[in-house]
Scaffold this motif. Structure first.
Motif, PDB file in Angstrom:
ATOM      1  N   ALA A  43      49.957  41.106  46.406  1.00 13.43           N
ATOM      2  CA  ALA A  43      50.133  41.303  45.090  1.00 13.43           C
ATOM      3  C   ALA A  43      51.046  42.604  44.840  1.00 13.43           C
ATOM      4  CB  ALA A  43      48.828  41.561  44.146  1.00 13.43           C
ATOM      5  N   PRO A  44      51.777  42.733  43.781  1.00 10.28           N
ATOM      6  CA  PRO A  44      52.522  44.051  43.385  1.00 10.28           C
ATOM      7  C   PRO A  44      51.247  45.163  43.472  1.00 10.28           C
ATOM      8  CG  PRO A  44      52.849  42.379  41.640  1.00 10.28           C
ATOM      9  CD  PRO A  44      51.857  41.930  42.805  1.00 10.28           C
ATOM     10  N   GLU A  45      51.708  46.524  43.824  1.00 10.09           N
ATOM     11  CA  GLU A  45      50.884  47.492  43.755  1.00 10.09           C
ATOM     12  C   GLU A  45      49.848  47.674  42.811  1.00 10.09           C
ATOM     13  OE1 GLU A  45      52.423  51.280  45.507  1.00 10.09           O
ATOM     14  OE2 GLU A  45      53.732  50.313  46.774  1.00 10.09           O
ATOM     15  N   ASP A  46      50.274  47.143  41.664  1.00 12.52           N
ATOM     16  CA  ASP A  46      49.499  47.765  40.278  1.00 12.52           C
ATOM     17  C   ASP A  46      48.428  46.569  40.098  1.00 12.52           C
ATOM     18  OD1 ASP A  46      51.361  45.757  39.556  1.00 12.52           O
ATOM     19  OD2 ASP A  46      51.548  46.541  37.662  1.00 12.52           O
ATOM     20  N   ARG A  47      48.156  45.577  40.938  1.00 10.43           N
ATOM     21  CA  ARG A  47      47.392  44.460  40.913  1.00 10.43           C
ATOM     22  C   ARG A  47      46.872  44.076  42.138  1.00 10.43           C
ATOM     23  NH1 ARG A  47      47.825  41.312  36.418  1.00 10.43           N
ATOM     24  NH2 ARG A  47      47.506  39.566  37.513  1.00 10.43           N
ATOM     25  N   ARG A  48      46.734  44.954  43.137  1.00  9.22           N
ATOM     26  CA  ARG A  48      46.466  44.735  44.510  1.00  9.22           C
ATOM     27  C   ARG A  48      44.862  44.624  45.059  1.00  9.22           C
ATOM     28  NH1 ARG A  48      50.387  47.341  48.363  1.00  9.22           N
ATOM     29  NH2 ARG A  48      51.351  45.391  47.475  1.00  9.22           N
ATOM     30  N   VAL A  49      44.056  45.423  44.022  1.00  7.31           N
ATOM     31  CA  VAL A  49      42.528  45.105  43.957  1.00  7.31           C
ATOM     32  C   VAL A  49      42.119  44.319  43.087  1.00  7.31           C
ATOM     33  CG1 VAL A  49      40.354  46.445  43.525  1.00  7.31           C
ATOM     34  CG2 VAL A  49      42.327  47.591  44.710  1.00  7.31           C
ATOM     35  N   VAL A  50      41.271  43.343  43.434  1.00  3.44           N
ATOM     36  CA  VAL A  50      40.990  42.164  42.603  1.00  3.44           C
ATOM     37  C   VAL A  50      39.255  42.233  42.548  1.00  3.44           C
ATOM     38  CG1 VAL A  50      40.888  39.504  42.257  1.00  3.44           C
ATOM     39  CG2 VAL A  50      42.817  40.733  43.381  1.00  3.44           C
ATOM     40  N   ILE A  51      38.727  42.068  41.476  1.00  2.49           N
ATOM     41  CA  ILE A  51      37.174  41.957  41.321  1.00  2.49           C
ATOM     42  C   ILE A  51      37.096  40.903  40.549  1.00  2.49           C
ATOM     43  CG2 ILE A  51      35.247  43.147  40.330  1.00  2.49           C
ATOM     44  CD1 ILE A  51      36.467  45.820  40.661  1.00  2.49           C
ATOM     45  N   THR A  52      36.197  39.922  41.235  1.00  5.51           N
ATOM     46  CA  THR A  52      35.949  38.533  40.370  1.00  5.51           C
ATOM     47  C   THR A  52      34.249  38.727  39.655  1.00  5.51           C
ATOM     48  OG1 THR A  52      35.077  37.487  42.443  1.00  5.51           O
ATOM     49  CG2 THR A  52      37.109  37.381  41.932  1.00  5.51           C
ATOM     50  N   ASP A  95      30.924  36.702  38.094  1.00  9.21           N
ATOM     51  CA  ASP A  95      30.120  35.182  38.113  1.00  9.21           C
ATOM     52  C   ASP A  95      30.680  34.075  37.895  1.00  9.21           C
ATOM     53  OD1 ASP A  95      28.524  37.613  38.529  1.00  9.21           O
ATOM     54  OD2 ASP A  95      26.923  36.389  37.931  1.00  9.21           O
ATOM     55  N   PHE A  96      31.883  34.136  36.872  1.00  6.49           N
ATOM     56  CA  PHE A  96      32.251  32.877  36.179  1.00  6.49           C
ATOM     57  C   PHE A  96      33.738  32.620  36.866  1.00  6.49           C
ATOM     58  CE2 PHE A  96      29.392  35.174  33.427  1.00  6.49           C
ATOM     59  CZ  PHE A  96      28.364  34.092  33.513  1.00  6.49           C
ATOM     60  N   GLY A  97      34.442  33.521  37.766  1.00 11.43           N
ATOM     61  CA  GLY A  97      35.660  33.247  38.206  1.00 11.43           C
ATOM     62  C   GLY A  97      36.645  34.046  37.522  1.00 11.43           C
ATOM     63  N   GLN A  98      36.392  34.768  36.456  1.00 11.04           N
ATOM     64  CA  GLN A  98      37.327  35.598  35.991  1.00 11.04           C
ATOM     65  C   GLN A  98      37.782  36.827  36.861  1.00 11.04           C
ATOM     66  OE1 GLN A  98      38.837  34.822  32.862  1.00 11.04           O
ATOM     67  NE2 GLN A  98      37.523  33.091  33.428  1.00 11.04           N
ATOM     68  N   GLN A  99      38.930  37.250  36.847  1.00 15.12           N
ATOM     69  CA  GLN A  99      39.362  38.304  37.563  1.00 15.12           C
ATOM     70  C   GLN A  99      39.879  39.708  36.877  1.00 15.12           C
ATOM     71  OE1 GLN A  99      42.731  37.202  39.992  1.00 15.12           O
ATOM     72  NE2 GLN A  99      41.476  35.329  40.598  1.00 15.12           N
ATOM     73  N   ILE A 100      39.618  40.708  37.315  1.00 13.61           N
ATOM     74  CA  ILE A 100      40.018  42.111  37.004  1.00 13.61           C
ATOM     75  C   ILE A 100      41.105  42.443  38.312  1.00 13.61           C
ATOM     76  CG2 ILE A 100      39.700  44.470  36.482  1.00 13.61           C
ATOM     77  CD1 ILE A 100      37.048  43.579  35.493  1.00 13.61           C
ATOM     78  N   ARG A 101      42.384  42.743  37.897  1.00  8.80           N
ATOM     79  CA  ARG A 101      43.158  43.184  38.966  1.00  8.80           C
ATOM     80  C   ARG A 101      43.762  44.539  38.645  1.00  8.80           C
ATOM     81  NH1 ARG A 101      46.042  39.975  42.648  1.00  8.80           N
ATOM     82  NH2 ARG A 101      44.746  37.903  42.584  1.00  8.80           N
ATOM     83  N   MET A 102      43.803  45.594  39.751  1.00 14.02           N
ATOM     84  CA  MET A 102      43.898  46.919  39.191  1.00 14.02           C
ATOM     85  C   MET A 102      44.902  47.521  40.447  1.00 14.02           C
ATOM     86  SD  MET A 102      40.372  48.970  39.453  1.00 14.02           S
ATOM     87  CE  MET A 102      39.490  47.654  38.526  1.00 14.02           C
ATOM     88  N   SER A 103      45.308  48.719  40.300  1.00 11.03           N
ATOM     89  CA  SER A 103      45.822  49.347  41.477  1.00 11.03           C
ATOM     90  C   SER A 103      44.805  50.036  42.414  1.00 11.03           C
ATOM     91  CB  SER A 103      47.112  50.376  41.139  1.00 11.03           C
ATOM     92  OG  SER A 103      46.224  51.542  40.499  1.00 11.03           O
ATOM     93  N   THR A 104      45.446  50.250  43.544  1.00  9.51           N
ATOM     94  CA  THR A 104      44.515  50.816  44.494  1.00  9.51           C
ATOM     95  C   THR A 104      44.098  52.308  43.816  1.00  9.51           C
ATOM     96  OG1 THR A 104      46.163  51.545  46.091  1.00  9.51           O
ATOM     97  CG2 THR A 104      44.900  49.726  46.439  1.00  9.51           C
TER      98      THR A 104
END
Length: 78
Positions: A30-39, A41-50
């Protein structure tokens, strides 16, 4: 960006049920600003930079999130 199903979780945040617990991943493609992914219980995601995730970790280590946890009625880990 890869589907989280193709990545190994680095952490699972409940693990005491079969409800699809929140998990932490790092998507190296992923691009650097979306590399960390937290899911959730329902499969939704939060993406953020390191850097953003590191800021959350530092705040937690400093105890600055304790009041949020306490006000939510979450039992203390200690």
């Amino acid at each position: 960006m890869r589907d989280v199903g193709a990545m190994e979780p680095l952490a699972t945040f409940c693990g005491n049920c079969d409800c699809g617990c929140p998990q932490l991943f790092v998507d190296e493609t992923a691009p650097e600003d979306r590399r960390v992914v937290i899911t959730d219980d329902f499969g939704q995601q939060i993406r953020m930079s390191t850097d953003q995730f590191g800021s959350i970790v530092q705040e937690a280590k400093a105890g600055n999130l304790d009041a949020v946890v306490e006000s939510a009625g979450v039992p203390s880990a200690g």
